[in-house]
Enzyme design. Structure first.
Site, short mmCIF file in Angstrom:
data_model
loop_
_atom_site.label_atom_id
_atom_site.label_comp_id
_atom_site.label_asym_id
_atom_site.label_seq_id
_atom_site.Cartn_x
_atom_site.Cartn_y
_atom_site.Cartn_z
N SER A 1 -3.55 1.85 10.77
CA SER A 1 -4.01 0.85 11.73
C SER A 1 -4.68 -0.28 10.96
O SER A 1 -4.30 -0.55 9.80
CB SER A 1 -4.96 1.51 12.73
OG SER A 1 -5.43 0.57 13.66
N ASP B 1 14.76 1.93 9.15
CA ASP B 1 14.43 0.59 9.64
C ASP B 1 13.78 0.73 11.01
O ASP B 1 14.44 1.11 11.98
CB ASP B 1 15.71 -0.27 9.73
CG ASP B 1 15.38 -1.70 10.18
OD1 ASP B 1 14.20 -1.98 10.51
OD2 ASP B 1 16.31 -2.52 10.22
N LYS C 1 -2.11 -2.72 16.44
CA LYS C 1 -2.94 -1.77 15.70
C LYS C 1 -3.94 -1.07 16.64
O LYS C 1 -4.32 0.09 16.41
CB LYS C 1 -3.66 -2.48 14.55
CG LYS C 1 -2.69 -3.03 13.50
CD LYS C 1 -1.96 -1.89 12.80
CE LYS C 1 -0.85 -2.31 11.88
NZ LYS C 1 -0.26 -1.21 11.13
N TYR D 1 -0.55 -8.80 16.37
CA TYR D 1 -0.64 -7.77 15.32
C TYR D 1 -1.85 -6.86 15.59
O TYR D 1 -1.74 -5.63 15.56
CB TYR D 1 -0.76 -8.43 13.95
CG TYR D 1 -1.12 -7.49 12.82
CD1 TYR D 1 -0.16 -6.68 12.23
CD2 TYR D 1 -2.43 -7.41 12.33
CE1 TYR D 1 -0.49 -5.82 11.19
CE2 TYR D 1 -2.77 -6.55 11.29
CZ TYR D 1 -1.80 -5.75 10.72
OH TYR D 1 -2.13 -4.90 9.70
N LEU E 1 0.82 -1.21 0.00
CA LEU E 1 0.00 0.00 0.00
C LEU E 1 0.86 1.26 0.00
O LEU E 1 0.47 2.29 -0.57
CB LEU E 1 -0.90 0.00 1.24
CG LEU E 1 -1.82 -1.22 1.39
CD1 LEU E 1 -2.56 -1.18 2.71
CD2 LEU E 1 -2.82 -1.25 0.25
N ASN F 1 3.05 4.21 7.42
CA ASN F 1 2.40 3.04 6.82
C ASN F 1 3.12 1.72 7.14
O ASN F 1 2.49 0.69 7.27
CB ASN F 1 2.36 3.29 5.29
CG ASN F 1 2.20 2.02 4.51
OD1 ASN F 1 1.10 1.47 4.41
ND2 ASN F 1 3.29 1.51 3.94
#
Ligand SMILES: NC(=O)c1ccc[n+]([C@@H]2O[C@H](COP(=O)([O-])OP(=O)(O)OC[C@H]3O[C@@H](n4cnc5c(N)ncnc54)[C@H](OP(=O)(O)O)[C@@H]3O)[C@@H](O)[C@H]2O)c1
Length: 342
Positions: A176, A95, A211, A207, A40, A122
Site C-alpha cells: 500500500s 500482467d 492504496k 492512486y 522495490l 508489490n
C-alpha cells in the site's frame, strides 16, 4: 489543519527511520514477488534470494525485463559471494492489466508450485493524467486493486495447502502507501463505487484511493479468513508501506509534478534497497500483523478514515462490490475465502 500536521509529523518520523536489513531465513520456502523486474520488487526479490528462498517467482509483465532482473540478482549475489543459497529463480508472465493473464498465472501457480509461503503483491502503477482503461476500469484500479485481489483469492487454496502440509504460516503482503492518508475518496458515497473509477474526476487522488482500497480489502479479508477458520486464519494477510523511495513509480506523472517532487525525493526518499526492507519486514511480521498496516516495518494504524465507523461501513461496501466483480471474472473464486480446495 491539525490532522494534516499530525500526518506530516508521523510521516517524517517514519521516513527518516533506518530499517534493519532483513535476516529471517527463507530456506525451503517458495516466494512470489509481483513487479519484480524493477524498483522495490527487484530489491525485495534480491533479499529473498540472499535469504535462501528455495524457489522464487519473479512475476513480471515483460518476460524480457524479468529475465534481466533475474540475471541482475544472480550477478550481484555472485559479486558479493552470497549466491550459495541455491535459489531457483523463475520468471513468469503476469500482467495485472489483463484478467486473462492473472487467471493464467494463478492456474499455473496452483498446478506447478508445491507450496507458496510468501506472496508479495508489490506491482502497482501511479498515474495522474493520460490514464487509460483496462478491463473496463481505470487502469490504476484494475492493476492496484481488482487484479491484485483476483490473484490473492485465486492463490488462497495453494497457500492453505502449504500451511496444512508443512505446518507453516504463509503470508500475503499487499503493498500500500502513505498516500492513502491523503485521498478524500470522493467516490465512497456513490451507490456503485467501482463504476465511478473512470479516467477523469479526482485523478490526483486516484492512486491514493487505490492504496486505501487495498487496506480496506485486506482488513475485511483478514476478518473473513479468521471467521472461516475458528478465529485464526492459517494465512497472514497485511498491507505494507515502504515509505517514499527513489524508484520509477513517478514516471507516468507530468514534468511539473515530477519537478515539484524532485527536491522532496532528493532530501528524504529512501533508496529502493532500503525501502524493500519494509516489504520483507511485512512478509515476516507474522500473526501480530494480520489484517494490519505495516508501516516502514512496524505494525501501525492506517488513516483515521480507515479506523472510523464510516470507514468500516465503506469497507463492507467495497468488499461486497469487489467480490461481485471478482465472481464475474472468475466464477467461484470468492468461495476460496471460506473454504480450501485441496
Ligand atoms: N516508490 C515509492 O515512493 C512508493 C511509496 C509507497 C508505496 N510504493 C509502492 O511500492 C510498490 C513498488 O513500487 P516501486 O516504487 O518499486 O515502483 P516501480 O519502480 O514503478 O515498480 C513497479 C513495478 O510494478 C510493475 N507493474 C506495473 N504495472 C503492472 C502490471 N499491469 N502488471 C504487472 N506488473 C506491473 C512494474 O513493471 P514494468 O516495469 O513492466 O512497468 C514494476 O515492476 C508499488 O505497490 C507502489 O505503489 C512505492
Amino acid at each position: 489543519m491539525f490532522q494534516l500536521l499530525n500526518i506530516a509529523v508521523h510521516f517524517l518520523q517514519r521516513q527518516f527511520r533506518s530499517l534493519p536489513a532483513p535476516t529471517a531465513s527463507y530456506a525451503g520456502r517458495t516466494v512470489i514477488v509481483t513487479g519484480a523486474n524493477g524498483g522495490l520488487g527487484l530489491e525485495a526479490a534480491r533479499h529473498f534470494t540472499r535469504l535462501g528462498a528455495a524457489r522464487l517467482i519473479l512475476a513480471c509483465r515483460s518476460t524480457e525485463r524479468g529475465e534481466a532482473a533475474k540475471a541482475d540478482i544472480e550477478q550481484s549475489l555472485l559479486l558479493t559471494d552470497s549466491l550459495h543459497t541455491g535459489t531457483v529463480i523463475e520468471v513468469w508472465p503476469l500482467d495485472l492489466c489483463s484478467f486473462d493473464s492473472v487467471r493464467a498465472f494463478c492456474r499455473r501457480a496452483d498446478k506447478e508450485l508445491e507450496r507458496l509461503d510468501v506472496l508479495l503483491a508489490n506491482a502497482a502503477m501511479l498515474a495522474i493524467d493520460g490514464v487509460q482503461m483496462a478491463e473496463g476500469y481505470e487502469m490504476q484500479v484494475t492493476t492496484n486493486v481488482i487484479s491484485n485481489f483476483l490473484m490473492v483469492l485465486m492463490l488462497l487454496p495453494l497457500m492453505r495447502r502449504t500451511a496444512g502440509r508443512w505446518n507453516v504460516e504463509p503470508s500475503v503482503s499487499v503493498v500500500s502507501s502513505e498516500m492513502h492518508f491523503f485521498t478524500r475518496f470522493v467516490e465512497k458515497n456513490q451507490p456503485r463505487i467501482f463504476e465511478c473509477f473512470r479516467p477523469g474526476g479526482a485523478m490526483f487522488e486516484r492512486y491514493g484511493t487505490t492504496k486505501l482500497l487495498d487496506i480496506l480489502v485486506v482488513q475485511e479479508l483478514a476478518e473473513r479468513l479468521d471467521a472461516s477458520s475458528a478465529g485464526s486464519s492459517p494465512i497472514v494477510v497485511n498491507t505494507a508501506n515502504p515509505g517514499l523511495c527513489k524508484s520509477s513509480l513517478f514516471r507516468h506523472v507530468n514534468m511539473v509534478v515530477r519537478a515539484a517532487l524532485g527536491l522532496v525525493m532528493f532530501v528524504m526518499a529512501r533508496t529502493m534497497e532500503h525501502g524493500s526492507r519494509a516489504l520483507l519486514a511485512a512478509a515476516a511480521a507474522g500473526r501480530e500483523s494480520h489484517g494490519r498496516y505495516v508501516d516502514s516495518g512496524t505494525v501501525d494504524d492506517p488513516s483515521s478514515f480507515v479506523m472510523s465507523e464510516e470507514g468500516k461501513a465503506v469497507q463492507k461496501r467495497v468488499w461486497a462490490e469487489l467480490m461481485e466483480i471478482l465472481e464475474g471474472i472468475e466464477p467461484g473464486v470468492t468461495a476460496n475465502v471460506t473454504q480450501s480446495s485441496s
